[in-house]
Design a protein around this motif. Structure first.
Motif, short mmCIF file in Angstrom:
data_model
loop_
_atom_site.label_atom_id
_atom_site.label_comp_id
_atom_site.label_asym_id
_atom_site.label_seq_id
_atom_site.Cartn_x
_atom_site.Cartn_y
_atom_site.Cartn_z
N ARG B 142 0.84 -1.20 0.00
CA ARG B 142 0.00 0.00 0.00
C ARG B 142 0.87 1.25 0.00
NH1 ARG B 142 -4.16 0.66 4.91
NH2 ARG B 142 -2.49 1.74 6.00
N GLU B 150 2.96 9.59 -5.52
CA GLU B 150 3.45 10.80 -4.84
C GLU B 150 4.85 11.18 -5.32
OE1 GLU B 150 1.76 12.77 -2.90
OE2 GLU B 150 0.01 11.46 -2.88
N LEU B 151 5.73 10.17 -5.43
CA LEU B 151 7.10 10.46 -5.86
C LEU B 151 7.15 10.88 -7.32
CD1 LEU B 151 9.09 7.66 -3.97
CD2 LEU B 151 8.91 10.08 -3.39
N GLU B 153 4.96 12.62 -8.80
CA GLU B 153 4.49 14.01 -8.83
C GLU B 153 5.63 15.00 -8.56
OE1 GLU B 153 1.61 15.30 -9.65
OE2 GLU B 153 1.22 17.12 -8.53
N ILE B 154 6.62 14.62 -7.74
CA ILE B 154 7.71 15.56 -7.44
C ILE B 154 8.96 15.29 -8.27
CG2 ILE B 154 6.99 16.16 -5.09
CD1 ILE B 154 8.90 14.10 -4.00
N GLU B 155 8.95 14.24 -9.05
CA GLU B 155 10.12 13.87 -9.87
C GLU B 155 10.13 14.72 -11.14
OE1 GLU B 155 13.31 12.76 -10.68
OE2 GLU B 155 12.74 11.29 -9.16
N GLY B 193 -7.16 13.54 -11.78
CA GLY B 193 -7.73 14.78 -11.25
C GLY B 193 -7.13 15.19 -9.92
N GLN B 194 -6.33 14.30 -9.31
CA GLN B 194 -5.75 14.64 -8.00
C GLN B 194 -4.30 15.08 -8.11
OE1 GLN B 194 -6.58 11.83 -4.84
NE2 GLN B 194 -8.56 11.29 -5.66
N TYR B 195 -3.71 15.01 -9.31
CA TYR B 195 -2.30 15.40 -9.47
C TYR B 195 -2.18 16.56 -10.45
CZ TYR B 195 -1.42 11.12 -6.96
OH TYR B 195 -1.41 10.15 -5.99
N HIS B 196 -1.11 17.32 -10.31
CA HIS B 196 -0.89 18.46 -11.20
C HIS B 196 0.20 18.20 -12.23
CE1 HIS B 196 -3.47 20.72 -8.54
NE2 HIS B 196 -3.39 21.76 -9.35
N ASN B 197 1.26 17.50 -11.81
CA ASN B 197 2.41 17.31 -12.70
C ASN B 197 2.33 16.02 -13.51
OD1 ASN B 197 3.34 19.66 -11.51
ND2 ASN B 197 4.52 18.54 -9.97
N ARG B 420 -5.22 4.92 2.83
CA ARG B 420 -4.06 5.18 1.98
C ARG B 420 -2.83 5.56 2.78
NH1 ARG B 420 -6.69 8.80 -2.79
NH2 ARG B 420 -4.60 9.65 -2.85
N ALA B 422 0.66 5.52 4.55
CA ALA B 422 1.94 4.81 4.59
C ALA B 422 2.64 5.22 5.88
CB ALA B 422 2.81 5.19 3.40
N PHE B 424 6.07 5.56 8.30
CA PHE B 424 7.50 5.70 8.10
C PHE B 424 8.22 4.43 8.50
CE2 PHE B 424 6.38 10.12 8.01
CZ PHE B 424 7.18 10.56 6.97
#
Lengths: 441, 441
Positions: B142, B150-151, B153-155, B193-197, B420, B422, B424
């Motif tokens: 998960r 998520e990663l 999106e910032i890559e 629809g939940q991400y920008h990049n 959802r 995660a 650490f």
């Protein structure tokens, strides 16, 4: 450049707790581009962490994904990462995420990185008495609490059984009171009948605080009522009692009568908060002062002195001795967003932040809570119903799905403790995680 | 000794999976004392692990505490621990739990320790492609699945983004098919629809199997239908394709056309099972044989050769080439319990175990499944409704609480992916956990 293509004012928000998230939402219709940076992909409904730690709610139920909350806000984007450094001259934030480091530039900055558990300089206590600040904390405690009963069942040494069935909660604020109440309910009402070698009713739940009252900020009346309810649940409350040492098998306390040791396998730390490292870094970079807890001393309008474009809100801000509660974070986050909107509209800014105290709430057990709203006090079932309504309304504002609200409602009303899983990963990870966090710049 | 005080026949059951739990329940009214030993405090509804891994259900919803399930069965007690050694001469089982080691003596023994993931001798793959056998596995996956988006999106490196958005599922049995279907649904229907990049719809979901068909045990008709539904969902299915290497950033496959590499951050291993170390130890101690997967070759009545008091059931037993499914475990567990009851009642024993095949079920996505019941085949919505009824009925048998059934129902019907989170701890624990497991005797 065509005027329609002018770059929009960039607002960076650090932290998606109550302060950062509500600041972001308040900027929904503003002519800005918001970048929200958070160390996890979810917003955490911290006041209900104790329900995860005691098996009532699942972690997902108190941690909605930020992207889902902001799905309809087109001018906001969410990035995963921990902000490690703010450069107020270059107007840049440095961020680290697993395997990636990046920077984000801002025109306005809202710092809402919250607070972490404070062990008053004794960080070595953390391993033996986890705090109540994150999902990791709650899951760790869930494993320890339910695990203690399991281990007591297979243990044969009576002293070891007593130690396993003794739970010490340090700190009698709302979090500590709620934890102690829920463990008592678990041991005295829910678990009996499920064990053969032990009787869970033998469990001792001890709530310790250095102050002479529980819920000291709630006022005398509710304080007394909460104490009465805790006693009724079988919680031993030890007030004016200071914790001086914590180790794997117990805790040492000090009162006017001297020192004493309590043998206990499961300790929970619900006392004291400290501002994050970022607060200290920002203070150094801007010349701002911090208070004893490391919070930034801000101007009345929540800006950092000398930097009208940087706002510090929520648990990171030291202002008017406001308490570290969700409502202060929400309202100060909204105030900062409002100031940015005014500035962009060419209106005068600098209005001081005024906190409107909506009241205080703490549940002691199911169907029983204490609440103060203005001059009114509620206790017992009435307090609990108020608590339920406030929390369900809050959730409805967050999650748009009927199913999610149904889930929550069912969990609150039900007698179940359906979330009792302990993972093996917990056993090994805590120390490694601490080492990692200490290495963060 | 008074005859009323005669010690009762002691049955020890190792494992609280489908086999061990149903054997225990079948002994409810027998004149025996049952001790059920399990490495976790919960029974695991393994066929729904993929729903935890993809955020639909919380871990508590598929892992009811064993004590709660057996609350009303007075002749059964549950002990936490991993059985490490069986002494068939002394009739004793050695058990280890965190910080404690103990032994339990038996008159009859039912061994139902299940199966673990098999990497066909390449255990080093486990770190890069977690299996689907435990709650820890599901939570790890998960975190990796949602973390990959998520990663991404910032890559900023396009190759890295492609690698993060490529998911490879190894093994096209029910678990692999269900995982691939759910990840596809997530990427193509839920997350857009939940991400920008990034656009989550760009994600590739690749299902790999060495065999030429998916769901090969379901028969040609359903196999073809499942393949059609997978294609419709956008899953790339690569059949007759063998996995030859797995590392952190990808996977290497071999077909008749040669070797090829697939760059992928998230790999899921849903291929192959192996009997636990306990199986091999018991074989050595009793002189029994094992099959290639390490399962015990038992007599037709599920007893271990030469030991009419030891039964091996479920995934631990090699008999008539029965598949490793829940129904085989449930029915063989009940058969063993029935044999013990007969022996104690002085009735003849030794009746062979006969498996009654109730059919097969696999969901591809919400509202779509394939099912075979006898000569009847169902696909699409009808198959899914059958799947829903079967699973809700099963749950009702387990949990007595209306609230728990409501929770499940809401989760199945809803569109939500509310789980959802995660932790650490996952990032650091996996390797430490493996080292610990390798050290177990």
């Amino acid at each position: 450049m065509d005027e329609h293509e002018q770059p929009r004012h960039r607002v960076v928000v650090i932290g998606a707790g109550f302060g950062g998230l509500f600041a972001t939402k308040a900027l929904k219709n503003a002519p800005v581009d918001v970048t929200l940076i958070n160390g996890t992909a979810y917003h955490l409904f911290q006041p209900l962490l104790y329900q995860v730690a005691t098996g009532i709610l699942s972690e997902g139920e108190i941690a909605p994904p930020i992207r889902e909350v902001l799905k309809r806000q087109k001018n906001a984007k969410t990035l995963l990462g921990t902000a490690t450094h703010i450069d107020p001259v270059a107007k840049r934030v440095d961020v680290v995420a697993p395997g990636v480091a990046y920077s984000v530039e801002y025109d306005s900055l809202i710092v809402a990185a919250g607070a972490s558990q404070s062990y008053f300089g004794k960080n070595e206590f953390a391993e033996f008495a986890p705090g109540m600040k994150s999902i990791d904390d709650a899951l760790e405690l869930r494993g320890r609490i339910f695990g203690a009963f399991e281990l007591a069942e297979i243990e044969t040494d009576p002293a070891a059984i007593d130690r396993l069935l003794t739970f010490v909660v340090v700190g009698a604020g709302p979090t500590g009171v709620e934890m102690a109440g829920q463990i008592a309910e678990l041991a005295h009402r829910h678990l009996p009948g499920q064990y053969h070698n032990i009787d869970p009713r033998q469990a001792r739940i001890i709530l310790v605080d250095a102050l002479p009252t529980v819920l000291s900020t709630f006022g005398d009346h509710l304080s007394t009522e909460a104490l009465r309810q805790l006693h009724k649940l079988g919680v031993e409350v030890e007030l004016s009692t200071k914790v001086v040492d914590v180790d794997e098998s117990g805790i040492e306390v000090e009162t006017d009568n001297g020192r004493r040791r309590i043998e206990s396998s499961t300790k929970i730390w619900a006392a004291g908060v400290a501002a994050p490292a970022l607060s200290v870094q920002l203070a150094q970079a801007t010349g701002a002062e911090t208070d004893r807890a490391g919070r930034l001393k801000v101007n009345p309008d929540t800006t950092v002195p000398g930097h009208p474009e940087i706002y510090a809100v929520g648990d990171m801000m030291a202002l008017d001795q406001l308490p570290g509660v969700a409502q202060v974070a929400i309202q100060s986050g909204r105030h900062a967003a409002g100031q940015i909107k005014k500035r962009l509209a060419g209106q005068p800014t600098g209005q001081p932040f005024k906190y409107f105290d909506k009241g205080s709430l703490a549940t002691i057990s199911r169907f029983s809570a204490v609440a103060s709203v203005g001059r009114f006090h509620f206790a017992g079932l009435l307090g609990w119903l108020l608590w339920l309504v406030v929390h369900l309304l809050y959730l409805v504002g967050f999650k748009n799905r009927v199913t999610a609200v149904l889930h929550w409602f069912v969990s609150f009303i039900g007698r179940g403790r359906s979330e009792r899983v302990a993972t093996f990963q917990q056993v090994f990870a805590r120390r490694a995680l601490q080492e990692y966090q200490e290495k963060l710049p």
